[in-house]
Structures are given as structure tokens and as C-alpha cells.
Design a protein around this motif. Sequence first.
Motif, PDB file in Angstrom:
ATOM      1  N   UNK A 194       0.789  -1.232   0.000  1.00 34.37           N
ATOM      2  CA  UNK A 194       0.000   0.000   0.000  1.00 34.37           C
ATOM      3  C   UNK A 194       0.824   1.287   0.000  1.00 34.37           C
ATOM      4  N   UNK A 195       2.138   1.173   0.088  1.00 29.98           N
ATOM      5  CA  UNK A 195       3.005   2.344  -0.050  1.00 29.98           C
ATOM      6  C   UNK A 195       3.738   2.248  -1.396  1.00 29.98           C
ATOM      7  N   UNK A 196       4.313   1.064  -1.666  1.00 27.66           N
ATOM      8  CA  UNK A 196       4.980   0.846  -2.952  1.00 27.66           C
ATOM      9  C   UNK A 196       3.994   0.382  -4.028  1.00 27.66           C
ATOM     10  N   UNK A 210       5.249  -4.456 -12.092  1.00 22.23           N
ATOM     11  CA  UNK A 210       4.895  -5.164 -13.330  1.00 22.23           C
ATOM     12  C   UNK A 210       4.112  -4.261 -14.274  1.00 22.23           C
ATOM     13  N   UNK A 211       4.326  -2.951 -14.114  1.00 20.41           N
ATOM     14  CA  UNK A 211       3.709  -1.943 -14.995  1.00 20.41           C
ATOM     15  C   UNK A 211       2.209  -1.849 -14.826  1.00 20.41           C
ATOM     16  N   UNK A 212       1.737  -2.105 -13.606  1.00 17.27           N
ATOM     17  CA  UNK A 212       0.320  -1.918 -13.321  1.00 17.27           C
ATOM     18  C   UNK A 212      -0.060  -0.462 -13.512  1.00 17.27           C
ATOM     19  N   UNK A 213      -1.264  -0.211 -14.038  1.00 16.38           N
ATOM     20  CA  UNK A 213      -1.681   1.140 -14.391  1.00 16.38           C
ATOM     21  C   UNK A 213      -1.897   1.996 -13.141  1.00 16.38           C
ATOM     22  N   UNK A 214      -1.313   3.197 -13.157  1.00 13.88           N
ATOM     23  CA  UNK A 214      -1.459   4.152 -12.054  1.00 13.88           C
ATOM     24  C   UNK A 214      -2.181   5.387 -12.584  1.00 13.88           C
ATOM     25  N   UNK A 215      -2.885   6.089 -11.699  1.00 10.66           N
ATOM     26  CA  UNK A 215      -3.612   7.285 -12.095  1.00 10.66           C
ATOM     27  C   UNK A 215      -3.378   8.372 -11.052  1.00 10.66           C
ATOM     28  N   UNK A 216      -3.244   9.616 -11.511  1.00  8.59           N
ATOM     29  CA  UNK A 216      -2.990  10.737 -10.596  1.00  8.59           C
ATOM     30  C   UNK A 216      -4.247  11.064  -9.811  1.00  8.59           C
ATOM     31  N   UNK A 217      -4.091  11.208  -8.485  1.00  6.71           N
ATOM     32  CA  UNK A 217      -5.224  11.561  -7.634  1.00  6.71           C
ATOM     33  C   UNK A 217      -5.073  13.003  -7.174  1.00  6.71           C
ATOM     34  N   UNK A 218      -6.079  13.833  -7.478  1.00  2.00           N
ATOM     35  CA  UNK A 218      -6.014  15.255  -7.161  1.00  2.00           C
ATOM     36  C   UNK A 218      -6.003  15.521  -5.659  1.00  2.00           C
ATOM     37  N   UNK A 219      -6.705  14.692  -4.895  1.00  4.86           N
ATOM     38  CA  UNK A 219      -6.785  14.904  -3.446  1.00  4.86           C
ATOM     39  C   UNK A 219      -5.436  14.669  -2.786  1.00  4.86           C
ATOM     40  N   UNK A 220      -4.782  13.560  -3.164  1.00  3.82           N
ATOM     41  CA  UNK A 220      -3.506  13.199  -2.562  1.00  3.82           C
ATOM     42  C   UNK A 220      -2.316  13.834  -3.267  1.00  3.82           C
ATOM     43  N   UNK A 221      -2.541  14.349  -4.462  1.00  2.00           N
ATOM     44  CA  UNK A 221      -1.467  14.941  -5.268  1.00  2.00           C
ATOM     45  C   UNK A 221      -0.379  13.920  -5.592  1.00  2.00           C
ATOM     46  N   UNK A 222      -0.788  12.697  -5.881  1.00  2.00           N
ATOM     47  CA  UNK A 222       0.144  11.652  -6.291  1.00  2.00           C
ATOM     48  C   UNK A 222      -0.633  10.538  -6.984  1.00  2.00           C
ATOM     49  N   UNK A 223       0.121   9.598  -7.572  1.00  2.00           N
ATOM     50  CA  UNK A 223      -0.522   8.505  -8.293  1.00  2.00           C
ATOM     51  C   UNK A 223      -0.907   7.369  -7.351  1.00  2.00           C
ATOM     52  N   UNK A 225      -3.078   3.249  -7.673  1.00  2.00           N
ATOM     53  CA  UNK A 225      -3.537   2.272  -8.674  1.00  2.00           C
ATOM     54  C   UNK A 225      -4.899   2.643  -9.250  1.00  2.00           C
ATOM     55  N   UNK A 226      -5.067   2.417 -10.524  1.00  2.00           N
ATOM     56  CA  UNK A 226      -6.324   2.716 -11.183  1.00  2.00           C
ATOM     57  C   UNK A 226      -7.448   1.908 -10.531  1.00  2.00           C
ATOM     58  N   UNK A 227      -8.582   2.547 -10.326  1.00  2.00           N
ATOM     59  CA  UNK A 227      -9.730   1.872  -9.709  1.00  2.00           C
ATOM     60  C   UNK A 227      -9.802   2.034  -8.201  1.00  2.00           C
ATOM     61  N   UNK A 228      -8.698   2.439  -7.577  1.00  2.00           N
ATOM     62  CA  UNK A 228      -8.717   2.674  -6.124  1.00  2.00           C
ATOM     63  C   UNK A 228      -9.320   4.050  -5.858  1.00  2.00           C
ATOM     64  N   UNK A 229      -9.943   4.187  -4.680  1.00  2.00           N
ATOM     65  CA  UNK A 229     -10.595   5.440  -4.318  1.00  2.00           C
ATOM     66  C   UNK A 229      -9.873   6.099  -3.149  1.00  2.00           C
TER      67      UNK A 229
END
Length: 438
Positions: A194-196, A210-223, A225-229
Motif C-alpha cells: 500500500x506504499x509501494x 509489473x507496470x500496473x496502471x497508475x492514475x494521478x489523484x487530485x486529493x492526494x497529489x500523487x498517483x 492504482x487505477x480503480x482505487x478510491x
Amino acid sequence: MSNFKFVKLNSVCKRITDGSHYSPVGIEKGIPMLSVKDMKHDGFSYDDCKYINEEEYEKMLRNDCVPLINDILIAKDGSYLKHVFVVKENKKQAILSSIGILRPDLKKIDPSYLKYYLHSSSVKETVAKKYVSGSALPRIILKNFGEIDIIYRDLPTQQKIASVLSVLDDKIDLNNKINAELEAMAKTLYDYWFVQFDFPDTNGMPYKSSSGKMVYNETLKREIPVGWEVKKIRNIAKTGSGGTPKSTEKAFYENGTIPWINSGELNNAFIVSTENFISELGMNNSSAKLFPAKTILMAMYGATAGKTSIISFEATTNQAICAIMPLNDLFFYYTKFVLDDMYQYLINLSTGSARDNLSQEKIKELNIIIPYNKTIKAFSTTVNQFYNKIENNLIQNQELAQLRDWLLPMLMNGQVTVSEAEEKVGMVAEGSVSYMKC
């Protein structure tokens, strides 16, 4: 009852003194300079100790403020005799005057026997009545302390008594080491997942690596995993705070049966017991509330602000604690790890000049990442096993300590023989530590 005699402490010690009354300027790294705050049950904690340079250490050495092997160190100031232990190794370290030094005559008394004797409740009561001065900061008066009576047994008997009691302390120490390892394993898993973000993907491979897709989160100001809230604590958990019954009302405390936790107790992963209780009348006439077992407690004020513990039993708390109860059990340990990971942030968030303080409202507004259900379920299943073992070990430690503290005076005064004590201690290996109180 066996025959025994009393001797004075100063007749079995070559020296009774304390540490340095002069406190040198500390440096960032060097030789430990220790005070009563650095004492634990079985030795020193060096996590937050002061350090001095070689020159200052040499001064301490010349002034006999350096403990030697077999010296018995006692908490002299504040919570006197709360900690008493034997120095077991030569180490470059010096101590301040809040710690007393007893240098036993090894031809007359066994250091461990004397350590255990000074731990007994009857000795602490005697010391409180006859050898302590001061109310704001009580301290043992060493010049008179040497007159305290010691139950004297022959050396072989002393050594046998100390050996029996040491078996229990060794088992407690082993459980503590196992718990530290289990906590470290759980924390490593949390960091990895949950950190790495290297939790197992659908192929069992580490997600981000393994190149899992990441998405930028505006609230946390960092990426993430896609689909996480990302949600706030108030969206995923109930919170509450406690209260303190009026101290002048004896009925609010006398014969109380309701556990009442204060923020100073939040030092372990689990709280499995407390010495503080209030009555039902006290709870009903204050803002104290009863929280269920497996509630996360966070200290909001003072030196422990931001620290968390879990209660393993129903309990109330004072107003310096925020209780956090995740709505979904699967998020219980995950939420604790997230809060622990925020510790430095929470310290920076604290306000107040006299003491650090958080608030329930600030805690409710903290952001928390919400992983996939499958991932959080797998984490919860694994970590739950670790923490069940930690909780069981802490409960066993409590029982072992109770057995030790019961045996201690019984062995000293001859009401229980060494062989009888060995039989009772032997039951520990069989999973039973029951004993009869007289």
C-alpha cells in the motif's frame, strides 16, 4: 515457614550511590547519557536518549557515574522503583542522578535476587513510607535507603529463587521479541502493498513493478492504482471521544469495574489490561463512553499525540483519546497502519503551545486510500493472524507477570519452596499459569 533473617541493604552492597548531578551538554551522536526516562523493565531504551562526548564520559567515569556489570540500577526519581534491573554487559554509557546505583557484594548477595526483592510490593510500600521525599517529584533518599531491611537467604537459595523468577521474565522477553518480529512483518507487508503498491496483481505479480496502471489523484497529489478510491476517515469509520469523571467524586471511581484508558497507555500494539477503572455512576455523569473490543485508539494530546493502540476489551477513555471504529471489519488493521503511517504528518498538524493536540474533527477529515476489496481482504486475512498471535502473547505476558509477582514474596519469605515454585513455573510450558492467591 523457612527460617531466615533480615540484614540491612548497606551490609550487602559495596556502594549505594546515584548518577551524575551535573548534566553535560548533549551532542547528536556519541556515548549514551541515560536518565530514568530511558529505563525499561529489563534495561535501557536508547531510542530517545541523550549523548555526550568522550571527554564528558571520562569525567563521568572518574565520578563513578558509569554502571558496571552486576550493578543494580533503580528508578530513583519520579516513579521510584518502577524499574529495577541488573547491568549484564560492559557498555560505554553514563547515567544521571535520577537513577540509583547499588553495587552488590557478590560474596553476600546475588544481584538478581536483590533486583527481584526490590520489585516486591511490600518493599515499595516501605520505601514510600520511610525513604521518599517530595510530592511534586518524589525521590528516594539514598543516604537513608541503605537502612532498608533485606530478607537474607544463603547464596545458593538466593540464586535458585532468582533463577525461577528469571524463567518467567525470559518467557515474557521472548514473547516481546516474537511480537516485535510479527509487527515488523505486518508493517513490511503493508509498505509493500500500500506504499509501494506492489500488491499481487491478477497474475500474482507485484502490481506497480509489473507496470500496473497508475492514475494521478487530485486529493492526494500523487498517483495511486487505477480503480482505487480516496475517502475520509468519517466515511469509513465511526469515531468518538471519552471523558473524565469529576475527580472529587469518590463514587465515580471507588469499586469501579469499567476500564478507563488514558492516552499515556497508548504505547503497545494492543492494550490487554489497565489499572484504571471508573464506576457506572462515573461514566453516566461524564462524557466517557464505552467502546467495543477491537477499537483503534489514537492519542490527541501530550507526548503520545498521534500514537495508536488497539483495545482487546470493552473500555472507556478520557477526553485525550479519539476512538476509531471502521465500519467494515476488513479495514480494521489496514486503517491502523494508515494512521500509524501518518504519524509525522499528524505531529505537524497538531496545534497548541503548551502541548501537542489533535482533535476528533481533524482525524475524521484525514484521507485514506480505499484499495480493491480482493486486495484488502487478502491483507486482512494475513495480518489478522499476526495480530491474533500478538494479542495472545500480550495476554500470556500479563499472566506470567502476575505469576511472577505472586511467587516473588512467597519465595522470599519461605511460604513457597523453590521446588514448589519450579513446579508452578513448569506449567507455563504446558500452557497453564494458574495459581492460588492466599
